[in-house]
Design an enzyme around this catalytic site. Structure first.
Site, mmCIF file in Angstrom:
data_model
loop_
_atom_site.group_PDB
_atom_site.id
_atom_site.type_symbol
_atom_site.label_atom_id
_atom_site.label_comp_id
_atom_site.label_asym_id
_atom_site.label_seq_id
_atom_site.Cartn_x
_atom_site.Cartn_y
_atom_site.Cartn_z
ATOM 1 N N GLY A 18 -5.417 -3.748 11.730
ATOM 2 C CA GLY A 18 -5.521 -4.350 10.406
ATOM 3 C C GLY A 18 -4.671 -5.598 10.292
ATOM 4 N N PHE A 21 -1.819 -7.969 4.788
ATOM 5 C CA PHE A 21 -0.410 -8.214 4.463
ATOM 6 C C PHE A 21 0.523 -7.349 5.309
ATOM 7 C CE2 PHE A 21 -2.361 -9.460 0.319
ATOM 8 C CZ PHE A 21 -1.913 -10.769 0.288
ATOM 9 N N GLY A 22 0.270 -6.030 5.344
ATOM 10 C CA GLY A 22 1.146 -5.113 6.055
ATOM 11 C C GLY A 22 1.098 -5.294 7.554
ATOM 12 N N VAL A 86 -12.333 -0.057 14.858
ATOM 13 C CA VAL A 86 -11.937 1.242 15.397
ATOM 14 C C VAL A 86 -12.907 2.302 14.891
ATOM 15 C CG1 VAL A 86 -10.134 2.999 15.473
ATOM 16 C CG2 VAL A 86 -9.515 0.568 15.550
ATOM 17 N N GLU A 174 -8.489 -11.321 -14.294
ATOM 18 C CA GLU A 174 -8.500 -12.670 -13.720
ATOM 19 C C GLU A 174 -9.918 -13.164 -13.489
ATOM 20 O OE1 GLU A 174 -4.159 -12.422 -11.449
ATOM 21 O OE2 GLU A 174 -6.001 -12.062 -10.320
ATOM 22 N N ASP A 307 -2.076 -0.174 1.477
ATOM 23 C CA ASP A 307 -2.953 0.567 0.577
ATOM 24 C C ASP A 307 -3.538 1.829 1.188
ATOM 25 O OD1 ASP A 307 -2.495 -1.433 -1.217
ATOM 26 O OD2 ASP A 307 -4.481 -2.350 -1.094
ATOM 27 N N ALA A 320 0.396 -6.128 -2.662
ATOM 28 C CA ALA A 320 0.793 -6.815 -1.431
ATOM 29 C C ALA A 320 2.228 -6.498 -1.033
ATOM 30 C CB ALA A 320 0.609 -8.326 -1.599
ATOM 31 N N GLN A 321 3.150 -6.483 -1.994
ATOM 32 C CA GLN A 321 4.562 -6.308 -1.660
ATOM 33 C C GLN A 321 4.878 -4.965 -0.991
ATOM 34 O OE1 GLN A 321 7.457 -7.949 -1.400
ATOM 35 N NE2 GLN A 321 6.217 -9.790 -1.636
#
Length: 458
Positions: A18, A21-22, A86, A174, A307, A320-321
């Site tokens: 993946g 972000f992470g 995968v 948004e 997530d 994201a954080q």
């Protein structure tokens, strides 16, 4: 691809599945570790998901928010990228099975694949609504919108045009705000043939308010800001069915069908269905269960972050954080174990705050050590933070230019568009520079009247 196996690493092999972000945070944190890293993703680019709605509403190029994953080697020589999906995992053999017949062995595995849309079993939702979790999905929304507008511009508005956004979280708010501003500010210039009073942006949310995780004052500000932009808010309303031509909703026991050409799904997320084939323990929403170090429960050398992971004792927000902080923590744990050092303290998410924008000069922000912000100050922080968080200076510069053109230079109505299918007139038409083009019936009546007048004069 012929069947093969990646073997023979001299150093421990860390595989990160993946490139979000992470995953990127974990890879970068392993830069100085004595390991070889393989980053696997089904795409060869990273997508900055918080700005996908800007692509869907024609304000940003898809290239502005995507970053070539192979470019990670520019500053990190111990990483290799592998494009693939995968299919299954054999944790006893420490082997990943990818599509195309490729096998990849690992010593330590980090799962950071993110999530996908959750349709909650609502009839027709998966078939007829359009989620915003991939670049291709954002482009599909954008192109369908312009195809509908071009068709209406030629064939007239014999019915109202409606875009429905399902979900009143940050993405839904948004997206609805951006669609409303496009209608209010751009369409009167770019589509003079259309009556914008007959173009509706509807936001549907089950809760009695939008932006559930935010403070009530910020929720109220967001609601008023959306209403000011002419968004049709349907709060406390449940989606019962999504059809090809609209959505069936229920409010206070009363059902109503809302005709719509586009339904954007921004309500809920769940793990990808393929995770079931990965032999890992799954909890709520199909997310992979982890311990205090984000290690997959019952597995010594397998971690899950972002997530797709969940700690039953302390669930984290799917933002994201948490993914970035989790990626860095797991990298520290892996490095410490390989060097036979003591592990860092258990992972503790440091909440830096959250924010959402409604449109130009309008946003809400809850930032740690700062008062709650609304309006222009929150909006400036939102813009600055999102540009700074993008990967790559080229992406930051391009996004800055495009957002400046959209928000600061109202004279610009240049939308970023793609290909739309040819428009076919419903009836034979002859247009001139003075034709209002409000509908085929009106045009036909005007042509008949003009023809009769010419005949009478002769």
């Amino acid at each position: 691809m012929s069947e093969s196996t990646a073997t023979g690493q001299k150093r421990p092999h860390v595989v990160v599945v993946g490139g979000g972000f992470g995953g990127i945070a974990a890879v970068r944190k392993l830069k100085r570790a004595d390991v070889d890293v393989t980053l696997i993703d089904r795409h060869n680019y990273n997508t900055f998901n918080p700005l996908l709605y800007q692509v869907a509403t024609a304000s940003l190029n898809p290239g502005d928010i995507t970053w070539f994953l192979r470019a990670i080697r520019a500053k990190q020589s111990n990483v290799r990228f592998l494009k693939g999906t995968v299919i299954a995992m054999d944790h006893e053999a420490k082997t990943l099975h990818l599509d195309g017949g490729l096998d990849v062995k690992y010593d330590q595995l980090v799962i950071a694949v993110g999530v996908t849309a959750n349709f909650f079993g609502i009839p027709g939702a998966e078939e007829y609504s359009m989620p915003l979790y991939r670049r291709s999905q954002a482009l599909a929304v954008r192109d369908k919108m312009f195809a509908s507008l071009e068709d209406a511009a030629i064939n007239g508005q014999d019915r109202d045009l409606r875009i429905i956004v399902v979900g009143g979280g940050a993405t839904g708010v948004e997206t609805a705000g951006a669609f409303a501003e496009l209608r209010n500010n751009d369409m009167p210039t770019t589509y003079p043939e259309l009556d914008t009073n007959r173009v509706h942006i509807t936001l549907i949310e089950m809760l009695p308010h939008v932006l559930g995780p935010f403070h009530p004052k910020l929720r109220d500000y967001a609601r008023k800001s959306l209403e000011k932009r002419g968004v049709d808010l349907r709060l406390g309303t449940a989606v019962k069915e999504v059809r090809e031509d609209g959505v069936l909703v229920e409010h206070d026991g009363e059902q109503e069908f809302l005709p719509a050409g586009i339904v954007v799904w921004a309500s809920g997320i769940t793990a990808h269905s393929t995770v079931k084939e990965w032999a890992v323990p799954q909890g709520r929403g199909g997310r992979i269960e982890t311990d205090e170090h984000l290690r997959v429960k019952g597995m010594q050398d397998v971690f899950a972050i972002g997530d797709v992971s969940v700690s039953p004792e302390e669930p984290l927000p799917q933002l994201a954080q948490p993914a970035i902080q989790g990626g860095k923590h797991v990298a520290k744990v892996i490095a410490a174990e390989l060097e036979h050092k003591s592990l860092p303290k258990p992972f503790k998410y440091k909440d830096k705050g959250t924010m959402a924008t409604i449109g130009r000069s309008s946003a809400v922000a809850e930032i740690k050590f700062m008062p709650r912000l609304t309006g222009f100050p929150a909006w400036i922080i939102w813009v600055a933070l999102h540009i700074a968080t993008l990967l790559g200076n080229r992406n930051r510069f391009a996004t800055l230019i495009n957002l400046t053109a959209k928000y600061l230079v109202w004279g610009s109505h240049n939308a970023i568009v793609g290909e739309t299918p040819p428009v076919v007139a419903n009836t034979p038409l002859t247009l001139d520079a003075h034709s209002p083009r409000r509908g085929a019936a009106k045009r036909a009546a005007a042509a008949k009247k003009a023809s009769s007048k010419v005949t009478a004069e002769k």
